[in-house]
Design an enzyme around this catalytic site. Sequence first.
Site, PDB file in Angstrom:
ATOM      1  N   ASP A   9       0.731  -1.173  -0.055  1.00 40.90           N
ATOM      2  CA  ASP A   9      -0.048  -0.056   0.165  1.00 40.90           C
ATOM      3  C   ASP A   9       1.017   1.156   0.086  1.00 40.90           C
ATOM      4  O   ASP A   9       1.789   1.524   0.979  1.00 40.90           O
ATOM      5  CB  ASP A   9      -0.958  -0.178   1.199  1.00 40.90           C
ATOM      6  CG  ASP A   9      -2.116   1.101   1.256  1.00 40.90           C
ATOM      7  OD1 ASP A   9      -2.008   1.782   0.308  1.00 40.90           O
ATOM      8  OD2 ASP A   9      -2.663   1.146   2.350  1.00 40.90           O
ATOM      9  N   ASP A 110      -3.550   2.594  -5.701  1.00 39.06           N
ATOM     10  CA  ASP A 110      -2.181   2.557  -4.774  1.00 39.06           C
ATOM     11  C   ASP A 110      -2.097   1.119  -4.006  1.00 39.06           C
ATOM     12  O   ASP A 110      -1.287   1.207  -3.192  1.00 39.06           O
ATOM     13  CB  ASP A 110      -2.296   3.826  -4.013  1.00 39.06           C
ATOM     14  CG  ASP A 110      -3.485   3.887  -3.001  1.00 39.06           C
ATOM     15  OD1 ASP A 110      -4.304   2.948  -3.167  1.00 39.06           O
ATOM     16  OD2 ASP A 110      -3.437   4.751  -2.166  1.00 39.06           O
ATOM     17  N   GLU A 111      -2.961   0.203  -4.250  1.00 38.07           N
ATOM     18  CA  GLU A 111      -2.732  -0.976  -3.409  1.00 38.07           C
ATOM     19  C   GLU A 111      -2.669  -2.361  -4.444  1.00 38.07           C
ATOM     20  O   GLU A 111      -3.194  -2.211  -5.299  1.00 38.07           O
ATOM     21  CB  GLU A 111      -3.885  -1.228  -2.702  1.00 38.07           C
ATOM     22  CG  GLU A 111      -4.114  -0.196  -1.503  1.00 38.07           C
ATOM     23  CD  GLU A 111      -5.525  -0.351  -0.847  1.00 38.07           C
ATOM     24  OE1 GLU A 111      -5.381  -1.146   0.190  1.00 38.07           O
ATOM     25  OE2 GLU A 111      -6.452   0.251  -1.104  1.00 38.07           O
TER      26      GLU A 111
END
Length: 414
Positions: A9, A110-111
């Site tokens: 993350d 974003d993960e």
Amino acid sequence: MNRLIFHIDVNSAFLSWESVRRLQKGLPDLRDIPACIGGDPQKRTGIVVAKSIPAKKYGVQTGEPVAMALRKCPDLVIVKSDFELYIKCSRAFKEICASYAPVMESFSIDEVFLDMTGTSLIYPDPIKTAHEIKDKIRNELGFTVNVGISTNKLLAKMASDFEKPDKVHTLFPEEIPTKMWPLQVRDLLFLGKASEKKLTEAGIYTIGDMAHAREMEIQTLLGNKAGHQLWQYARGIDDSPVRAQPEEAKGFSVETTFNDDIISVEQMLPILLEQCDVVTTRMRRKGKKCTSVSVTFRTLDFRNRSHQTTLPNATDMTDEIYKNAKKLFIESWKGEPLRLIGVALTNLTNESFEQMSLFEDNEQKERHRKLDATMDAIRQKFGNDKITRASIMNSNAGIARKARAQMKNEDEKK
């Protein structure tokens, strides 16, 4: 064989990605000063999308109006969102992650989840490997990530949310009693505020309290399906696979948060048309049609209201979607100032058959269909920003920038 899952993350993604760009230009690092992403820096209006740790110390919160954040922190630096930058940085981040694992699932911009099961001969020490990935991203791309390690996706994601930034954490099943059960119920993945309120009113304050309660008790409080799922999660149980390919979209949607309050139908309709244009373009690119259209709006008290209609025939036409969205909005809006509006298309189908109506102008419908096809072709060849409808040229600047950036990214992948 025990599964081995990493969840990676990006720390404060939008803020970090903007900071990297600013540092390359010799500007201050947003991560080290009171700063936020979102809104208009000149007008000082809009909504806080992301905030720095120094801004958090002033009480600035994600989702609050920039004007409120400025009252808490008058020196707050405000930077406008740039979704094309975010997608570019996301792609570079995911390329590094994918180079380490047989299977990677993009969970969000974003993960990612990495399924590292069966890689022990290549990577005998999972913690060392996680540090290697983390440090490679920091050294090559300039921003930090957290890595969570466990035997399933739930526990890996819970682990990555422990202390930040730039950390590696484990949450293996044997660590659940000491690392997860003492946490407040609000910290359990996918447990919302309404569920938290019901649980705490029933005397269930921690994840451990929830795990040790009877499943039937949790289902009585939260409903059969949600209660079963969340009770399982509280006990660390999750057998969902890491999917290399995303599940097929169940719908298409777009939302816009306004810098200034919307107080008239005349202000809203061009925005609504542009949203319908963007979302139907995305739907057509996937070869889908929809039979349900919904409109959601948010008033100044942060209450969301949603209204939906079912269409007699599946459609992928912008004009038809807009007519229904417009009707929903006019019928449901009572004139309150608005801060957000969104359009969603659901109940998707691949069917091409359409029943003709004796009561419709089928020639005009065909003209609209050809207009959509022409605009789609121009956007595919020359870019999404090269053509727009005349009636929306003067709508709020920046509407649907995220969706258009996503379409540009999809084009570049082809």
